[in-house]
Motif scaffolding. Structure first.
Motif, short mmCIF file in Angstrom:
data_model
loop_
_atom_site.label_atom_id
_atom_site.label_comp_id
_atom_site.label_asym_id
_atom_site.label_seq_id
_atom_site.Cartn_x
_atom_site.Cartn_y
_atom_site.Cartn_z
N ALA A 51 0.85 -1.19 0.00
CA ALA A 51 0.00 0.00 0.00
C ALA A 51 0.89 1.24 0.00
CB ALA A 51 -0.90 0.00 1.24
N PRO A 52 0.40 2.33 -0.55
CA PRO A 52 1.18 3.57 -0.51
C PRO A 52 1.17 4.17 0.89
CG PRO A 52 -0.95 3.96 -1.53
CD PRO A 52 -0.86 2.49 -1.27
N MET A 53 2.13 5.06 1.16
CA MET A 53 2.08 5.84 2.39
C MET A 53 0.92 6.81 2.23
SD MET A 53 4.81 8.54 3.90
CE MET A 53 5.54 7.89 5.36
N ARG A 54 0.01 6.80 3.19
CA ARG A 54 -1.20 7.62 3.13
C ARG A 54 -1.13 8.68 4.22
NH1 ARG A 54 -5.94 8.00 5.42
NH2 ARG A 54 -7.75 8.48 4.15
N ILE A 55 -1.08 9.95 3.82
CA ILE A 55 -1.00 11.05 4.77
C ILE A 55 -2.33 11.80 4.74
CG2 ILE A 55 0.21 13.18 5.39
CD1 ILE A 55 2.65 12.00 3.84
N PRO A 56 -3.13 11.69 5.82
CA PRO A 56 -4.41 12.39 5.85
C PRO A 56 -4.23 13.89 5.60
CG PRO A 56 -4.23 10.87 7.69
CD PRO A 56 -2.87 10.94 7.05
N TYR A 57 -5.09 14.44 4.76
CA TYR A 57 -4.93 15.85 4.37
C TYR A 57 -5.00 16.83 5.54
CZ TYR A 57 -4.55 19.75 1.23
OH TYR A 57 -4.10 20.87 0.60
N PRO A 58 -5.75 16.55 6.61
CA PRO A 58 -5.71 17.48 7.75
C PRO A 58 -4.32 17.64 8.38
CG PRO A 58 -7.66 16.11 7.88
CD PRO A 58 -6.82 15.56 6.76
N LEU A 59 -3.38 16.74 8.06
CA LEU A 59 -2.01 16.89 8.58
C LEU A 59 -1.19 17.87 7.74
CD1 LEU A 59 -1.10 13.20 9.48
CD2 LEU A 59 -2.03 15.00 10.96
N VAL A 60 -1.75 18.35 6.63
CA VAL A 60 -1.05 19.32 5.78
C VAL A 60 -1.24 20.72 6.36
CG1 VAL A 60 -0.95 20.37 3.48
CG2 VAL A 60 -1.27 17.90 3.72
N GLU A 61 -0.12 21.38 6.64
CA GLU A 61 -0.15 22.77 7.16
C GLU A 61 -0.43 23.75 6.03
OE1 GLU A 61 0.26 25.89 9.86
OE2 GLU A 61 0.51 23.79 10.39
N ARG A 62 0.36 23.59 4.94
CA ARG A 62 0.19 24.48 3.79
C ARG A 62 0.87 23.86 2.57
NH1 ARG A 62 4.57 26.68 6.47
NH2 ARG A 62 6.30 27.33 5.16
N VAL A 63 0.51 24.39 1.42
CA VAL A 63 1.11 23.97 0.16
C VAL A 63 1.71 25.20 -0.48
CG1 VAL A 63 0.70 22.94 -2.10
CG2 VAL A 63 -0.57 22.11 -0.11
N ASP A 64 3.02 25.18 -0.67
CA ASP A 64 3.70 26.25 -1.41
C ASP A 64 4.64 25.54 -2.38
OD1 ASP A 64 5.84 25.57 0.35
OD2 ASP A 64 5.33 27.21 1.70
N SER A 65 5.92 25.77 -2.31
CA SER A 65 6.84 25.05 -3.20
C SER A 65 6.93 23.58 -2.81
CB SER A 65 8.22 25.69 -3.16
OG SER A 65 8.76 25.61 -1.85
N ALA A 66 6.44 23.26 -1.60
CA ALA A 66 6.38 21.89 -1.10
C ALA A 66 5.07 21.72 -0.33
CB ALA A 66 7.57 21.60 -0.18
N VAL A 67 4.74 20.48 -0.04
CA VAL A 67 3.61 20.19 0.84
C VAL A 67 4.18 20.10 2.25
CG1 VAL A 67 1.84 18.50 1.41
CG2 VAL A 67 2.35 18.99 -0.98
N ARG A 68 3.85 21.07 3.08
CA ARG A 68 4.42 21.17 4.43
C ARG A 68 3.43 20.63 5.45
NH1 ARG A 68 9.00 23.69 3.34
NH2 ARG A 68 9.02 24.97 1.48
N LEU A 69 3.93 19.73 6.30
CA LEU A 69 3.07 19.04 7.26
C LEU A 69 3.10 19.68 8.64
CD1 LEU A 69 4.00 15.36 6.33
CD2 LEU A 69 2.14 16.76 5.43
N ARG A 70 2.07 19.43 9.42
CA ARG A 70 1.96 19.90 10.81
C ARG A 70 2.70 18.99 11.78
NH1 ARG A 70 -2.49 23.15 10.89
NH2 ARG A 70 -3.89 22.87 9.15
N VAL A 71 3.07 17.80 11.34
CA VAL A 71 3.63 16.77 12.22
C VAL A 71 5.05 16.41 11.81
CG1 VAL A 71 1.36 15.80 12.76
CG2 VAL A 71 2.66 14.90 10.82
N ARG A 72 5.72 15.71 12.72
CA ARG A 72 7.07 15.22 12.43
C ARG A 72 7.00 13.90 11.67
NH1 ARG A 72 9.06 15.20 18.23
NH2 ARG A 72 9.75 13.20 17.47
N LEU A 73 8.06 13.59 10.99
CA LEU A 73 8.14 12.37 10.19
C LEU A 73 7.81 11.13 11.01
CD1 LEU A 73 8.93 10.90 7.58
CD2 LEU A 73 11.31 11.04 8.30
#
Length: 124
Positions: free
Chosen positions: A74-96
């Motif tokens: 299965a792919p790594m699935r990152i729930p969208y609510p964990l996304v802080e913002r999208v600019d030049s990258a997809v930046r997450l609210r959480v640590r790896l």
């Protein structure tokens, strides 16, 4: 939809600036009013293979299946609510280390990387 330009193939970065991977596909949901929304971003060669399709896509998925303990991979699935913002990258609210693991990377770590002498002292 401009979603392809906004998300696909962008780097995913955790809250500490560490590289997580890249957005290989997007999972949609439909709310109770019938409005579609982005449920999760998907990363890894399974997501990429499924998005690509054809022989190359099937090959990527088959290789990923070989590297997991229980098929299908299965792919790594990152729930969208964990996304802080999208600019030049997809930046997450959480640590790896707070994210769900990638089955392929977990298998490689257990069966290959952890067997390398000194791997427990490698920076990460």
């Amino acid at each position: 939809m401009q979603l392809g330009r906004q998300l696909l193939d962008r780097q995913i970065v955790d809250r500490d600036g560490r590289l997580v991977g890249k957005v290989d596909d997007v999972e949609f949901g439909i709310d109770t009013d019938g409005v579609p929304y982005v449920r999760a971003v998907l990363s890894g060669q399974v997501a990429l293979g499924q998005r690509m399709g054809g022989r190359i896509g099937r090959f990527l998925v088959a290789v990923a299946d070989w590297f997991v303990d229980s098929s299908p991979a299965a792919p790594m699935r990152i729930p969208y609510p964990l996304v802080e913002r999208v600019d030049s990258a997809v930046r997450l609210r959480v640590r790896l280390d707070e994210l769900p693991g990638s089955p392929v990377e977990d298998w490689l770590r257990r069966h290959l990387i952890d067997r390398i002498p000194g791997s427990d002292r490698a920076g990460g």
